[in-house]
Scaffold this motif. Structure first.
Motif, PDB file in Angstrom:
ATOM      1  N   TRP A   1      51.410  36.541  36.011  1.00 60.16           N
ATOM      2  CA  TRP A   1      51.180  36.665  37.349  1.00 60.16           C
ATOM      3  C   TRP A   1      50.056  35.610  37.488  1.00 60.16           C
ATOM      4  O   TRP A   1      49.288  35.300  36.718  1.00 60.16           O
ATOM      5  CB  TRP A   1      50.365  37.904  37.568  1.00 60.16           C
ATOM      6  CG  TRP A   1      51.465  38.943  37.729  1.00 60.16           C
ATOM      7  CD1 TRP A   1      51.961  39.576  36.778  1.00 60.16           C
ATOM      8  CD2 TRP A   1      51.704  39.725  38.709  1.00 60.16           C
ATOM      9  NE1 TRP A   1      52.635  40.681  36.819  1.00 60.16           N
ATOM     10  CE2 TRP A   1      52.579  41.032  38.111  1.00 60.16           C
ATOM     11  CE3 TRP A   1      51.299  39.849  40.272  1.00 60.16           C
ATOM     12  CZ2 TRP A   1      53.156  41.798  39.040  1.00 60.16           C
ATOM     13  CZ3 TRP A   1      52.131  40.791  40.907  1.00 60.16           C
ATOM     14  CH2 TRP A   1      52.958  41.824  40.479  1.00 60.16           C
ATOM     15  N   VAL A   2      50.262  34.714  38.453  1.00 60.92           N
ATOM     16  CA  VAL A   2      49.465  33.718  39.066  1.00 60.92           C
ATOM     17  C   VAL A   2      48.665  34.042  40.493  1.00 60.92           C
ATOM     18  O   VAL A   2      49.243  34.697  41.178  1.00 60.92           O
ATOM     19  CB  VAL A   2      50.262  32.347  39.033  1.00 60.92           C
ATOM     20  CG1 VAL A   2      50.805  32.155  37.386  1.00 60.92           C
ATOM     21  CG2 VAL A   2      51.123  32.338  39.996  1.00 60.92           C
ATOM     22  N   PRO A   3      47.553  33.503  40.575  1.00 60.47           N
ATOM     23  CA  PRO A   3      46.816  33.489  42.066  1.00 60.47           C
ATOM     24  C   PRO A   3      47.204  32.755  42.989  1.00 60.47           C
ATOM     25  O   PRO A   3      47.916  31.764  42.779  1.00 60.47           O
ATOM     26  CB  PRO A   3      45.399  33.348  41.563  1.00 60.47           C
ATOM     27  CG  PRO A   3      45.425  32.417  40.479  1.00 60.47           C
ATOM     28  CD  PRO A   3      46.544  32.785  39.766  1.00 60.47           C
ATOM     29  N   GLN A   4      47.336  33.332  44.109  1.00 56.88           N
ATOM     30  CA  GLN A   4      47.750  32.495  45.350  1.00 56.88           C
ATOM     31  C   GLN A   4      46.623  32.053  46.066  1.00 56.88           C
ATOM     32  O   GLN A   4      45.501  32.546  45.903  1.00 56.88           O
ATOM     33  CB  GLN A   4      48.838  33.278  46.105  1.00 56.88           C
ATOM     34  CG  GLN A   4      50.169  33.572  45.611  1.00 56.88           C
ATOM     35  CD  GLN A   4      51.252  34.486  46.522  1.00 56.88           C
ATOM     36  OE1 GLN A   4      50.471  35.130  47.188  1.00 56.88           O
ATOM     37  NE2 GLN A   4      52.421  33.885  46.090  1.00 56.88           N
ATOM     38  N   HIS A   5      46.776  31.423  47.005  1.00 56.54           N
ATOM     39  CA  HIS A   5      45.708  30.777  47.984  1.00 56.54           C
ATOM     40  C   HIS A   5      44.731  31.851  48.528  1.00 56.54           C
ATOM     41  O   HIS A   5      43.790  31.812  48.775  1.00 56.54           O
ATOM     42  CB  HIS A   5      46.238  29.851  49.114  1.00 56.54           C
ATOM     43  CG  HIS A   5      46.976  28.791  48.303  1.00 56.54           C
ATOM     44  ND1 HIS A   5      46.224  27.612  47.548  1.00 56.54           N
ATOM     45  CD2 HIS A   5      48.239  28.063  48.328  1.00 56.54           C
ATOM     46  CE1 HIS A   5      46.938  26.935  46.912  1.00 56.54           C
ATOM     47  NE2 HIS A   5      48.287  27.024  47.428  1.00 56.54           N
ATOM     48  N   ASN A   6      45.464  32.827  49.216  1.00 55.58           N
ATOM     49  CA  ASN A   6      44.920  33.857  49.572  1.00 55.58           C
ATOM     50  C   ASN A   6      44.191  35.052  49.024  1.00 55.58           C
ATOM     51  O   ASN A   6      43.870  35.982  49.453  1.00 55.58           O
ATOM     52  CB  ASN A   6      46.057  34.616  50.721  1.00 55.58           C
ATOM     53  CG  ASN A   6      47.025  35.179  49.834  1.00 55.58           C
ATOM     54  OD1 ASN A   6      47.352  34.928  48.802  1.00 55.58           O
ATOM     55  ND2 ASN A   6      48.062  35.829  50.809  1.00 55.58           N
ATOM     56  N   GLY A   7      44.334  34.663  47.620  1.00 53.80           N
ATOM     57  CA  GLY A   7      43.336  35.640  46.546  1.00 53.80           C
ATOM     58  C   GLY A   7      44.571  36.689  46.193  1.00 53.80           C
ATOM     59  O   GLY A   7      43.974  37.355  45.195  1.00 53.80           O
ATOM     60  N   SER A   8      45.783  36.925  46.530  1.00 55.89           N
ATOM     61  CA  SER A   8      46.541  37.981  45.908  1.00 55.89           C
ATOM     62  C   SER A   8      47.310  37.132  44.689  1.00 55.89           C
ATOM     63  O   SER A   8      47.443  35.998  44.505  1.00 55.89           O
ATOM     64  CB  SER A   8      47.661  38.289  47.021  1.00 55.89           C
ATOM     65  OG  SER A   8      48.420  37.238  47.297  1.00 55.89           O
TER      66      SER A   8
END
Length: 863
Positions: free
Chosen positions: A362-369
């Motif tokens: 799992w990697v983080p996205q720009h919106n924090g999810s």
């Protein structure tokens, strides 16, 4: 429309082409006569005059200025069919701009149609420019599986004509280029083969940007996305016929992408552990991802390596937030950045199987999810849990063996030298039987009974019925001893027996699993079998006696090889064949069974019910008495002895039979000889009449007084012309004058009477159809001896006489005919009377007629 002729066609011009590219101009002919293969001539004109270029049939057709280019192959003709060719011009230059004419020599019978066609070719400059990302020709990217990457391609055209660009992103796998995604010259997106699903999901996109850039975006990169990427741009223009034509195409390699595959492996190979130990497995996540990521790990267990995730059992899981699911005996720990350890404590035999882990990144996205970019499953690892087998031995012995058939047999199966047996160990037993054969045939063992883990007895097919009847008993004599008892051993039980002691271990879920089987040595159950022997001797106690005295004989029995025998005795008599009461010659008189119960067999003389006695004198001696013997008792007397041996369940079974020597009873007498005959004055009678049948007795030899003789007379009838049916008893007159008649179904009646000392008459009153047949009488003479005892003589059967019953036709039809004639006469007279009365009074009608005058007829001439 009504004409037909040759038609030569070329594309509708003008044809716009880019300088330096290859130009192909097709030409075809149709509706021609002559040979199927047609020839073509190509000419070129800049202004007015045409210059010959090339021909398909004349090598000297080419003009001087084109000979070099034709010879080098820069200009050539390429035949596509018998009636079509293509003019190919390589590296077209501005000097090649002009009119091109295609001509066909005539092969027609008449000149019809057109024989040439012209097309205008326009050559424009190359205005298509391509450039890569940030102006570099090619870049190298090294990515991890699941990453996202973008590639840029800039394409611009300065063509004076109104052209459109067709942009295609391609990847090179091996030596071939494959299309990924295209933006066509008509403004449509078209995914390449194999990329349709990813295009619909949005994982592959083609975006346009400023400065005529075309950006390829790839999400969720996988191993198949590694390779060289290029941008292929085609320039298209719309022709005079409104169709699109590609005028040139250029490509440029943009980047080389390497995808680092993310693998999940378990650090150990096949594992073997001992029961009650701990199982330690580590799941390693192989990735060179340098950014921020978190892993989600799930451990699975499967009984087969081919099971899918849906069929496998989830042991423990850790999500990407490091939250571990709850379990008592299983733990999951995060050892380092890429390693996850599974620890199973106190393993059991049921834990044997295949273990594998599944990891997701799992990697983080720009919106924090967080977004899951890749998921992998490891290869299964085989884990074998070895049970702690208890150490013990098994000994089988026979505490009771049979010496005779039906003796009891008892086998004891004991557990000895038991070591390392814990409280969680339980023992059960299985009993087997193997039949012993004299030949070398292989005999498989048969299961008698077995116990499962909860000591439930499961029966085999061989002994099921006997066990249910209580003939075979299984029980536990002691803590370490199991016993098998056969209450009554039979011949079929001979053979080898052995037992198998099974050890069961208790698992964590309180279930029992078999851990070990130990088989005992076999024990043979055999005994010497000897043939039964039985000898019977009959002895006559009185050497001489006369009629009326008592006959007495004894039967002595001796036997061998029979266990505690008991005897049943049957007295039989073989009478002379003249005795009609028993045509077979042998009569069963009286019997005594093994329990000393006496029974009269075929002794039917009611006057001498107590005249025969059979008693047991000793265990092997029996005595037979017959009081007031008659002459009809003459014959051979034997003792039939059966030896019985005690069997299973207190029952007796027959061992062997024996027959004694005969003892003869013979009366020497010079008395009278009787003969019997049947007579009838009229053996043919009509229905309803009386039939008389006489049974006449004649006597020869010594004369007797009427008071010293008496007769039993029985009348029989056989209802057939031949004597092929069973005789039917009609009536019986005994020597005391009592008449007994059998039950009759018809309306006829019988009477039986004695009309003289030696004559007896049977009358059938009102004979019917069923009274026909052969009739005969059987006479039993009784003679009084000098001592005053009545002696019964043998039965005498008379020769049958056939009684025929006829029907009186006249008497049978007399009354029906008279009644019919009378009724017909009465009905006829009554019909006449009814008709007369009806016509006289009921249907009378007066008719008035005009009176006719009596005149002479006129002559025909006057008519």
């Amino acid at each position: 429309a009504f004409c037909r002729g040759r038609v030569v066609r070329v594309p509708k011009g003008p044809l716009i082409r880019v300088i330096g590219t290859e130009v192909v101009i097709p030409c075809s002919v149709s509706d021609y006569d002559g040979p199927s293969e047609q020839n073509f001539d190509w000419e070129f004109s800049r202004e007015t005059d045409f210059v010959r270029i090339v021909s398909t049939w004349d090598s000297a057709f080419t003009s001087e200025e084109y000979q070099k280019r034709v010879g080098n192959g820069d200009i050539k003709l390429r035949r596509s069919s018998n009636d079509a060719v293509e003019l190919v011009i390589r590296n077209i230059q501005p000097a090649d701009q002009g009119r091109y004419k295609c001509s066909t020599p005539s092969t027609d019978a008449t000149v019809q149609g057109n024989y040439d066609a012209e097309v205008q070719v326009k050559v424009i400059s190359d205005g298509l420019l391509l450039s890569g990302s940030k102006g570099r020709s090619s870049t190298s990217l090294r990515l991890s599986e699941g990453d996202t990457f973008k590639l840029r391609c800039s394409a611009i055209t300065t063509s004076p004509e109104h052209t459109h660009l067709h942009v295609t992103w391609q990847i090179k796998s091996g030596s071939t280029w494959r299309d990924i995604l295209s933006l066509t010259h008509e403004g449509k997106f078209h995914p390449g083969p194999g990329y349709e699903e990813r295009y619909r999901n949005g994982d592959i996109r083609l975006d346009t940007g400023a400065n005529d850039t075309y950006r390829l975006s790839v999400s969720q990169a996988s191993a198949v996305d590694g390779g060289a990427y290029r941008c292929l741009v085609g320039e298209w223009v719309r022709g005079a016929d409104n169709s699109w034509q590609k005028i040139q195409e250029k490509s440029m390699e943009i980047a080389s992408v390497a995808i680092q595959r993310t693998d999940v492996v378990i650090s150990t190979s096949n594992v073997s552990v001992t029961e009650r130990d701990s199982l330690d497995l580590t799941c390693n996540l192989t990735t060179d991802r340098s950014g921020i990521f978190q892993a989600e790990v799930t451990w699975y267990f499967s009984a087969s390596p081919d099971d899918t995730l849906s069929d496998a059992q989830v042991l423990l899981s850790m999500d990407h937030n490091s939250v571990v699911s709850d379990s008592t005996l299983i733990s999951l720990s995060h050892v380092d950045r890429n390693s996850y350890r599974l620890l199973v404590r106190d393993v059991d035999v049921e834990d044997s199987g295949y273990y594998f882990c599944q990891a997701a990144v799992w990697v983080p996205q720009h919106n924090g999810s967080w977004h899951k970019v890749v998921e992998r499953t490891s290869a299964p690892v085989s884990v074998v849990v070895t049970a702690l087998e208890p150490d013990y031995e098994v000994f089988l012995n026979a505490s009771r063996t049979p010496k005779f058939s039906d003796d009891p047999t008892e086998l004891n199966c004991r557990i000895i030298n038991a070591q390392d047996t814990e409280a969680n160990i339980r023992f059960t037993v299985s009993w087997y039987y193997r039949k012993r054969l004299r030949s070398d045939d292989v005999v498989t063992e048969e299961l008698l009974a077995t116990m499962d883990a909860d000591w439930t007895l499961l029966l085999g097919d061989r002994s099921r019925e006997r066990i249910q009847n209580g003939e075979i008993i299984f029980f536990k004599k002691a803590v370490n001893t199991f016993s098998l008892r056969i209450q009554w051993t039979s011949e079929s039980d001979k053979g080898d027996y052995f037992c198998v002691i099974s050890a069961w271990s208790r698992h964590r879920n309180n279930s029992w699993v078999k851990s070990r089987d130990v088989t005992s040595a076999s024990v043979s159950i055999l005994w010497a079998t000897q043939d039964y022997t039985l000898t019977v001797e009959a002895v006559k106690l009185k050497p001489f006696f006369v009629a009326g005295h008592t006959f007495e004989m004894t039967c002595k029995v001796s036997s061998k090889n029979i266990k505690t025998p008991r005897y049943s005795v049957l007295i039989t008599a073989e009478k002379p064949l003249t005795d009609q009461s028993n045509p077979n010659g042998t009569t069963r008189i009286i019997s005594l069974n093994q329990d000393s119960v006496v029974r009269l067999e075929d002794w039917t003389d009611q006057t001498r019910v107590d005249g025969v006695v059979l008693e047991k004198v000793q265990e092997n001696e029996f005595r037979y008495r017959m009081y007031q013997t008659q002459i009809s008792d003459a014959g051979l007397y034997r003792c039939v002895v059966t030896a019985w041996s005690p069997g299973g369940g207190g029952m007796w079974h027959e061992a062997v039979n024996g027959l004694s020597n005969p003892i003869q009873i013979d009366f020497q007498t010079s008395g009278p000889v009787f003969n019997v005959s049947v007579h009838s004055d009229n053996p043919t009678v009509y229905q309803g009449e009386l039939a008389d049948l006489l049974c006449i007795i004649t006597m020869e030899g010594m004369a007797l007084e009427p008071d010293d003789m008496s007769f039993d007379v029985s009348w029989f009838a056989v209802r057939s012309f031949a004597l092929d049916r069973e005789p039917v008893l009609l009536a019986l007159l005994d020597r005391r004058g009592i008449v007994t008649q059998s039950r009759r179904n018809g309306s006829s009646d019988l009477s039986l009477e004695r009309i003289s000392p030696l004559e007896f008459r049977l009358r059938v009153h009102g004979c019917e159809d069923h009274d026909f047949g052969n009739h005969y009488c059987i006479v039993t003479p009784w003679v009084r001896s000098a001592t005053g005892v009545w002696q019964r003589e043998p039965d005498i059967k008379a020769k049958p006489i056939f009684l025929s019953v006829k029907m009186d036709v006249l008497n049978a039809f007399k009354y029906p005919l008279l009644i019919g004639i009378g009724l017909a006469t009465v009905i006829g007279l009554l019909s006449c009377l009814i008709g007369y009365c009806s016509s006289r009074w009921c249907c009378k009608k007066e008719v008035q007629e005009t009176r006719r005058e009596r005149r002479r007829l006129m002559s025909m001439e006057m008519d």
